[in-house]
Design a protein around this motif. Sequence first.
Motif, mmCIF file in Angstrom:
data_model
loop_
_atom_site.group_PDB
_atom_site.id
_atom_site.type_symbol
_atom_site.label_atom_id
_atom_site.label_comp_id
_atom_site.label_asym_id
_atom_site.label_seq_id
_atom_site.Cartn_x
_atom_site.Cartn_y
_atom_site.Cartn_z
ATOM 1 N N GLU A 1 33.277 53.620 51.778
ATOM 2 C CA GLU A 1 34.037 53.459 50.537
ATOM 3 C C GLU A 1 34.339 54.794 49.863
ATOM 4 O O GLU A 1 34.517 54.864 48.645
ATOM 5 C CB GLU A 1 33.320 52.496 49.576
ATOM 6 N N THR B 1 30.705 54.318 42.232
ATOM 7 C CA THR B 1 30.675 52.861 41.995
ATOM 8 C C THR B 1 29.338 52.411 41.417
ATOM 9 O O THR B 1 29.011 51.230 41.460
ATOM 10 C CB THR B 1 30.945 52.100 43.314
ATOM 11 N N GLN C 1 29.634 49.646 38.893
ATOM 12 C CA GLN C 1 30.475 48.505 39.262
ATOM 13 C C GLN C 1 29.644 47.242 39.444
ATOM 14 O O GLN C 1 28.604 47.258 40.095
ATOM 15 C CB GLN C 1 31.230 48.826 40.553
ATOM 16 N N GLY D 1 39.409 41.581 42.172
ATOM 17 C CA GLY D 1 38.138 42.286 42.152
ATOM 18 C C GLY D 1 36.940 41.577 42.736
ATOM 19 O O GLY D 1 35.805 42.033 42.531
ATOM 20 N N TYR E 1 34.066 40.953 45.088
ATOM 21 C CA TYR E 1 33.360 41.816 46.039
ATOM 22 C C TYR E 1 33.269 41.127 47.394
ATOM 23 O O TYR E 1 33.447 41.750 48.430
ATOM 24 C CB TYR E 1 31.961 42.119 45.516
ATOM 25 N N CYS F 1 43.283 44.045 49.210
ATOM 26 C CA CYS F 1 42.539 45.177 48.644
ATOM 27 C C CYS F 1 43.288 46.487 48.833
ATOM 28 O O CYS F 1 43.224 47.376 47.979
ATOM 29 C CB CYS F 1 41.148 45.260 49.272
ATOM 30 N N SER G 1 46.048 46.502 46.183
ATOM 31 C CA SER G 1 45.560 46.740 44.822
ATOM 32 C C SER G 1 44.757 48.033 44.696
ATOM 33 O O SER G 1 44.150 48.285 43.662
ATOM 34 C CB SER G 1 44.723 45.548 44.338
ATOM 35 N N GLN H 1 41.934 49.284 46.052
ATOM 36 C CA GLN H 1 40.497 49.219 45.839
ATOM 37 C C GLN H 1 39.764 50.019 46.914
ATOM 38 O O GLN H 1 40.221 50.105 48.055
ATOM 39 C CB GLN H 1 40.018 47.767 45.865
ATOM 40 N N ASN H 2 38.614 50.550 46.546
ATOM 41 C CA ASN H 2 37.815 51.294 47.518
ATOM 42 C C ASN H 2 36.866 50.388 48.289
ATOM 43 O O ASN H 2 36.260 50.827 49.268
ATOM 44 C CB ASN H 2 37.012 52.396 46.825
ATOM 45 N N ASN I 1 36.137 40.189 35.878
ATOM 46 C CA ASN I 1 36.611 41.554 36.043
ATOM 47 C C ASN I 1 36.972 42.168 34.689
ATOM 48 O O ASN I 1 36.615 43.322 34.403
ATOM 49 C CB ASN I 1 37.823 41.575 36.976
#
Length: 244
Positions: free
Chosen positions: A43, A69, A72, A98, A100, A134, A137, A139-140, A236
């Motif tokens: 990531e 993160t 997060q 979002g 996971y 993902c 958007s 995201q990592n 989120n």
Amino acid sequence: MQQYFINSKLTDTVIFNDEQSHHIAHVMRMKEGEIVKVVDCEEQAAYAAIHYDGKKICGILQNRLDTDTSKQIKISLAMALIKKEKWELCIQKSAECGAYDILPFISSRSVVKISEEKNEKKLSRWQKIALEACEQSKQNHCCVIHSVESFSQILEKEADLKCIAYENADMKAESLGKVLTQHPHIQSVLMMIGPEGGFSEEEVLEAKAHGFICVSLGRRIFRAETAAISAISMLNYHYEMLGE
């Protein structure tokens, strides 16, 4: 800017796989030197410049990005299987919002069933949908789709906060917003959403006995896929947007 997940660690030169190379060259029609974002198996993220090296397409790292993160919240969606088009929409939008990871399960009122023979093939398609969502958007973390489990197996999952959305619980459930304000310092949330027919009262009681809090998503009665997307969006917003 386009993003791609790679299966190895970031190095000075990233090699894109065949599918990514096709997308870069023939779908996006990127030119030499165009910048993309790449995220590795740990990531870690960076910007990379496209480089055409014969039949291979590479990314030449330009600069690494801050990917802390530590603050997060891990938002897990336990979602009962629903009809194909709605299920795939649910995966796509929940990943974008979002989630996971997503834990598919079968409950007493589930109409959709998946045999063990089809499970692996379905899982591969679902994971691809989540990966693309993902990437889109930016995201990592790539939302992980787990194998289909039973309702009882989901009850055994661990999280700092476990919630079950029950659409007939206006007088029995607390609003999700109120529950979240009571749990400000947590690292993980598990949100369980039922199928088209909802949960049976027996299932809700069993979930509460396993530490789930019965929550309401508002006055409106949502379709199953809408409930999942709304719940992930609420989580989120509360833990990421308000936290900023």
